[in-house]
Write an enzyme that holds these catalytic residues in place. Structure first.
Site, mmCIF file in Angstrom:
data_model
loop_
_atom_site.group_PDB
_atom_site.id
_atom_site.type_symbol
_atom_site.label_atom_id
_atom_site.label_comp_id
_atom_site.label_asym_id
_atom_site.label_seq_id
_atom_site.Cartn_x
_atom_site.Cartn_y
_atom_site.Cartn_z
ATOM 1 N N ASP A 34 0.844 -1.203 0.000
ATOM 2 C CA ASP A 34 0.000 0.000 0.000
ATOM 3 C C ASP A 34 0.870 1.240 0.000
ATOM 4 O OD1 ASP A 34 -2.777 -0.954 2.143
ATOM 5 O OD2 ASP A 34 -2.024 -1.710 0.237
ATOM 6 N N ASP A 38 0.739 4.148 -2.616
ATOM 7 C CA ASP A 38 0.436 5.531 -2.236
ATOM 8 C C ASP A 38 1.510 6.495 -2.733
ATOM 9 O OD1 ASP A 38 -1.009 4.608 0.968
ATOM 10 O OD2 ASP A 38 -1.842 4.675 -1.037
ATOM 11 N N SER A 83 -13.458 7.010 -1.288
ATOM 12 C CA SER A 83 -12.362 6.523 -0.451
ATOM 13 C C SER A 83 -11.923 7.662 0.470
ATOM 14 C CB SER A 83 -11.225 6.003 -1.304
ATOM 15 O OG SER A 83 -10.708 7.046 -2.062
ATOM 16 N N LEU A 84 -10.908 7.418 1.241
ATOM 17 C CA LEU A 84 -10.436 8.422 2.200
ATOM 18 C C LEU A 84 -9.083 8.941 1.758
ATOM 19 C CD1 LEU A 84 -11.139 6.475 5.504
ATOM 20 C CD2 LEU A 84 -12.285 8.561 4.774
ATOM 21 N N GLU A 113 -11.422 6.022 14.752
ATOM 22 C CA GLU A 113 -11.746 4.584 14.669
ATOM 23 C C GLU A 113 -10.569 3.822 14.090
ATOM 24 O OE1 GLU A 113 -15.058 4.398 12.006
ATOM 25 O OE2 GLU A 113 -16.269 5.712 13.257
ATOM 26 N N LYS A 115 -8.779 1.642 11.319
ATOM 27 C CA LYS A 115 -8.952 1.458 9.875
ATOM 28 C C LYS A 115 -8.751 -0.034 9.606
ATOM 29 C CE LYS A 115 -7.715 3.384 5.399
ATOM 30 N NZ LYS A 115 -7.811 2.135 4.680
ATOM 31 N N ASP A 117 -8.411 -3.543 7.854
ATOM 32 C CA ASP A 117 -7.775 -3.886 6.582
ATOM 33 C C ASP A 117 -8.426 -5.129 6.000
ATOM 34 O OD1 ASP A 117 -6.120 -3.785 4.467
ATOM 35 O OD2 ASP A 117 -4.345 -4.557 5.504
ATOM 36 N N ARG A 136 -17.581 -2.473 -3.361
ATOM 37 C CA ARG A 136 -17.363 -1.078 -3.734
ATOM 38 C C ARG A 136 -17.366 -0.889 -5.257
ATOM 39 N NH1 ARG A 136 -12.655 2.934 -1.773
ATOM 40 N NH2 ARG A 136 -11.262 1.411 -2.683
ATOM 41 N N GLU A 173 -16.537 -3.134 6.943
ATOM 42 C CA GLU A 173 -15.407 -3.876 6.405
ATOM 43 C C GLU A 173 -15.575 -5.363 6.708
ATOM 44 O OE1 GLU A 173 -13.454 -1.801 4.891
ATOM 45 O OE2 GLU A 173 -11.463 -2.711 4.663
ATOM 46 N N TYR A 225 -19.071 0.607 10.043
ATOM 47 C CA TYR A 225 -18.540 1.898 10.490
ATOM 48 C C TYR A 225 -19.209 3.124 9.870
ATOM 49 C CZ TYR A 225 -15.769 0.827 6.324
ATOM 50 O OH TYR A 225 -15.379 0.462 5.071
ATOM 51 N N LYS A 288 -12.801 11.173 11.727
ATOM 52 C CA LYS A 288 -13.993 11.689 11.037
ATOM 53 C C LYS A 288 -14.648 12.784 11.869
ATOM 54 C CE LYS A 288 -15.208 6.965 9.704
ATOM 55 N NZ LYS A 288 -16.130 5.849 9.886
ATOM 56 N N LYS A 312 -2.243 6.365 8.155
ATOM 57 C CA LYS A 312 -1.817 4.976 7.928
ATOM 58 C C LYS A 312 -0.513 4.701 8.667
ATOM 59 C CE LYS A 312 -2.697 3.325 3.704
ATOM 60 N NZ LYS A 312 -3.227 2.257 2.926
ATOM 61 N N CYS A 406 22.936 -19.519 -16.502
ATOM 62 C CA CYS A 406 21.570 -19.930 -16.155
ATOM 63 C C CYS A 406 21.610 -21.067 -15.128
ATOM 64 C CB CYS A 406 20.848 -20.388 -17.422
ATOM 65 S SG CYS A 406 19.245 -21.108 -17.074
ATOM 66 N N CYS A 409 20.179 -24.357 -17.372
ATOM 67 C CA CYS A 409 20.872 -24.925 -18.531
ATOM 68 C C CYS A 409 22.333 -24.453 -18.632
ATOM 69 C CB CYS A 409 20.126 -24.581 -19.815
ATOM 70 S SG CYS A 409 20.204 -22.837 -20.218
ATOM 71 N N CYS A 424 18.345 -15.568 -19.745
ATOM 72 C CA CYS A 424 18.993 -16.741 -20.293
ATOM 73 C C CYS A 424 18.588 -16.760 -21.770
ATOM 74 C CB CYS A 424 18.489 -18.002 -19.577
ATOM 75 S SG CYS A 424 18.887 -19.493 -20.505
ATOM 76 N N CYS A 430 16.606 -24.301 -22.942
ATOM 77 C CA CYS A 430 16.561 -24.218 -21.476
ATOM 78 C C CYS A 430 15.258 -24.859 -20.987
ATOM 79 C CB CYS A 430 16.644 -22.757 -21.053
ATOM 80 S SG CYS A 430 16.495 -22.517 -19.282
HETATM 81 S S1 IVH Z 1 -15.183 5.428 6.580
HETATM 82 C C1 IVH Z 1 -16.115 8.218 2.771
HETATM 83 N N1 IVH Z 1 -14.186 3.998 8.500
HETATM 84 O O1 IVH Z 1 -10.972 2.407 4.261
HETATM 85 C C2 IVH Z 1 -15.357 7.016 3.191
HETATM 86 N N2 IVH Z 1 -13.550 3.446 6.278
HETATM 87 O O2 IVH Z 1 -10.158 4.424 1.802
HETATM 88 C C3 IVH Z 1 -15.979 6.403 4.370
HETATM 89 N N3 IVH Z 1 -12.055 1.499 6.140
HETATM 90 O O3 IVH Z 1 -12.901 1.750 1.487
HETATM 91 C C4 IVH Z 1 -15.182 5.296 4.868
HETATM 92 N N4 IVH Z 1 -11.955 1.092 8.289
HETATM 93 O O4 IVH Z 1 -12.962 0.038 3.226
HETATM 94 C C5 IVH Z 1 -14.225 4.195 7.170
HETATM 95 N N5 IVH Z 1 -13.404 2.803 10.336
HETATM 96 C C6 IVH Z 1 -13.456 2.989 9.017
HETATM 97 C C7 IVH Z 1 -12.746 2.162 8.113
HETATM 98 C C8 IVH Z 1 -12.812 2.438 6.746
HETATM 99 C C9 IVH Z 1 -11.550 0.702 7.080
HETATM 100 C C10 IVH Z 1 -11.751 1.347 4.700
HETATM 101 C C11 IVH Z 1 -12.942 1.308 3.821
HETATM 102 C C12 IVH Z 1 -12.705 2.310 2.734
HETATM 103 C C13 IVH Z 1 -11.273 2.680 2.928
HETATM 104 C C14 IVH Z 1 -11.111 4.154 2.706
#
Ligand code: IVH
Length: 667
Positions: A34, A38, A83-84, A113, A115, A117, A136, A173, A225, A288, A312, A406, A409, A424, A430
């Protein structure tokens, strides 16, 4: 970088990110961590910001990845699944906090909260009943995986309690607990079956399984969540989550309400310390804004909300001893070094091997025999060595040398100008390369010939196969006496080889294993040129004029056909009857006989493979889906089909047809 170079870099980054999106979201098989993903994305967004003249609405920076899988029906998200924005630095979290405060000057309560995985899911409830579960997908449209999701016990099928709105969407999740993952793998090992690579892949792969009873056997769980709806009981996140818990959803117990940035940082530190003791993987913390009024005032960018951010955790590193470096040859002849390590625990798994990519990497690491090395594992995929601890090196230890010959071979390796990999060059002699090419040729997405790696090995070792064309002259009477072969398996192999002649041209082209000609490129080439003869005589300019074909691919295609041996091979394959001309479907549909009809395929078939049947449905304008619903028109039933599907089809009054009925329908 001048403007031209910048443009080139942008194109390169877009291609890379598209590839990795596909690996991650569609195949659930990430190739990079990741963190590295990123970094690429950050570089692309910053270049695009600096050079707005290169804006492209289909750049990977402008969309949320896609996990769409053709097998499932698809449906739109009522609210897009965004996504975030991510950050690895606390300074950036502080900046986020300040930005929010600027737009919303009164005290902003935040909620922190874990995150999780795993893989995100969107669940819609109408009148308290679960009616649809969507992945998604691309954020706008997702795959309908309701049947699979229903097997996860912690997801309520019916809500309980009061104040349940007529319609709500719960997002969360899906994940595989670590304990469940280990137990599941142990059992698989005992049964001699493949194991799952890690819990995240386990979860992502499971919800895309075609057969929901197989999903039920996977140890999956879910944390909710996010609650969405027009008539939610409260005007803030935390209270709605508490209410959701009363309704029967599983929510996390580790949510923290923070109104100071110090509290946010404290939560991040606490979580970082605890993360390896949890029974599930988390890769960060989500911060959030709690109030919906605040969220509304803050709004969204094109793909992320301005009211939330994810911090992260940096990828974890450990130090261990390098035991040896081994070299592997691939089917293209490229030689990859792999490090064997003293086993060490890292992010919850035991690490024994790491990739070293190529000779340059060995050099730039200044890797010596027996070095202590730092290994990093981002996103829990194949770990890599990031640096060596030179201070603890023994004075007499020698630098790791890249092999000159190699390993199979023993031919002297070569390195093409401008390329990082050693090759090779003994393509025709080979054994590893020859067998690798054959394995690719027969693979499911290529010619789909039913033979195991060991069978190819056996036939090769006994002199029956020198190149792929030899497959088509195998005779049952000659091979059935080979060790492990019998009359039945020899017969099956011959039949499977015979059936492969039905494969459309683009598959044959892909099966040839031309460098850089993957499945999609093969389709594009077949569509554009219509036949192998046209491709063979195309100039570089003509090749580049085809959709998605760049210079690198054009050059590789020309190199392949420059070789007399390959021209001869093509002639042999033509002679045995492989398709070297694109049928109508490569340029347009074969017919629209099945237009508007939806099919589900189940069981095994005699004339065509399942893959080919799916293609035929597509070619004739029909739609192929994996699960039976009231929208299904036909169940195409083969031998040994699952009793559940049959029962469901009968219940819903869906017409059940045989392979013969189907063939008649398209003829
Ligand atoms: S809130 C508007 N809360 O993270 C986005 N996401 O890139 C609202 N994820 O696809 C998402 N834990 O799969 C939220 N406590 C959490 C999360 C969470 C994991 C994942 C989720 C999302 C990705 C965001």
């Amino acid at each position: 970088m001048d403007t031209q170079q910048t443009y080139k870099r942008i194109i390169y980054l877009r291609e890379e990110l598209n590839k990795h999106n596909h690996q991650y979201y569609v195949l659930a098989k990430p190739l990079i961590s990741d963190f590295d993903y990123d970094l690429l994305m950050m570089e692309l967004t910053s270049l695009e910001k600096k050079y707005p003249e290169f804006t492209d609405t289909s750049s990977p920076s402008s969309r949320v990845g896609s996990d769409l899988n053709k097998e499932f029906e698809q449906a739109s998200h009522r609210w897009p699944m965004l996504s975030l924005s991510n950050s690895y630095s606390k300074d950036e979290i502080a900046e986020f906090y300040q930005r929010v405060k600027k737009s919303v000057p009164e005290t902003v309560p935040f909620v922190c909260e874990y995150k999780f995985d795993g893989v995100s899911i969107s669940l819609t409830y109408k009148k308290g009943k679960l009616v649809e579960a969507l992945t998604r997908g691309d954020g706008i449209v997702g795959d309908v995986v309701t049947d699979n999701i229903k097997t996860i016990k912690s997801i309520p099928l019916e809500l309980q309690g009061n104040e349940i709105p007529d319609e709500i969407t719960a997002r969360g999740e899906i994940y595989m607990p670590r304990s469940g993952f280990y137990k599941y793998n142990e059992q698989r090992l005992l049964n001699g079956e493949d194991t799952l690579a890690n819990p995240r892949n386990g979860a992502a792969g499971s919800i895309k399984l075609q057969n929901s009873s197989a999903v039920a056997k996977r140890p999956l769980d879910c944390y909710i969540y996010f609650i969405l709806g027009d008539q939610l009981p409260f005007n803030n996140h935390l209270d709605n989550l508490k209410k959701a818990k009363e309704w029967g959803f599983r929510t996390s117990d580790t949510i923290k309400y923070c109104d100071k940035i110090e509290d946010v940082f404290a939560f991040i530190d606490e979580t970082a310390n605890k993360k390896n003791t949890l029974d599930y993987d988390i890769d960060g913390v989500v911060i959030k804004a709690d109030s919906y009024d605040h969220r509304e005032r803050l709004g969204f960018t094109a793909k992320t909300p301005r009211w939330a951010i994810a911090y992260k955790f940096p990828a974890e590193q450990v130090c261990t001893k390098l035991l040896s470096v081994v070299f592997q040859v691939g089917r293209t002849g490229a030689v990859t070094p792999v490090a064997n390590l003293e086993p060490v625990q890292l992010a919850g798994t035991s690490v024994k091997r790491a990739t070293l990519h190529n000779a340059d990497q060995i050099k730039s690491l200044d890797l010596h025999e027996g070095d202590m090395v730092y290994v990093e594992k981002g996103g829990e995929i194949i770990p890599k060595i990031i640096r060596v601890e030179a201070s603890s090196r023994h004075a007499i230890s020698k630098p790791v040398a890249f092999i000159e010959n190699c390993p199979d071979c023993h031919t002297a390796l070569i390195r093409n100008e401008g390329e990082a990999a050693y090759y090779c060059p003994n393509e025709d002699g080979c054994p590893t390369q020859i067998k690798g090419k054959m394995e690719h040729f027969i693979s499911r997405k290529a010619m789909n010939i039913n033979a195991a790696e060991a069978t190819i090995d056996l036939l090769y070792t006994n002199g029956f196969l020198k190149n792929i064309a030899d497959l088509y002259s195998l005779e049952k009477s000659k091979i059935e006496h080979l060790e492990r072969f019998g009359s039945k398996s020899a017969q099956n192999l011959i039949e499977s080889i015979e059936a492969s002649k039905e494969n459309p041209f683009h598959r044959v082209l892909f099966a040839l294993g031309i460098r850089y000609v993957g499945e999609t490129v093969a389709k594009k080439l077949a569509q554009h040129f219509g036949s192998i003869d046209n491709i063979m005589k195309a100039t570089t300019d003509e090749l580049i004029a085809a959709d998605e074909i760049g210079e690198r691919i054009a050059e590789s295609v020309q190199d392949f056909f420059k070789s007399e041996k390959n021209v001869l091979l093509i002639q042999k394959l033509k002679d045995v009857g492989l398709k070297m001309i694109a049928e109508a479907k490569d340029s347009s549909q074969s017919s629209n006989k099945l237009e508007g009809k939806s099919y589900v395929i189940s069981g095994t078939f005699t004339r065509y493979s399942r893959e080919r049947l799916k293609e035929l449905i597509d070619e004739h304008g029909g739609k192929n889906t994996s699960s039976i619903s009231s929208k299904t028109d036909f169940l195409l039933a083969g031998d040994d089909m699952g009793p559940k599907k049959l029962e469901k089809a009968k219940q819903l009054g869906i017409k059940i047809i045989s392979e013969m009925d189907f063939i008649k329908a398209i003829e």
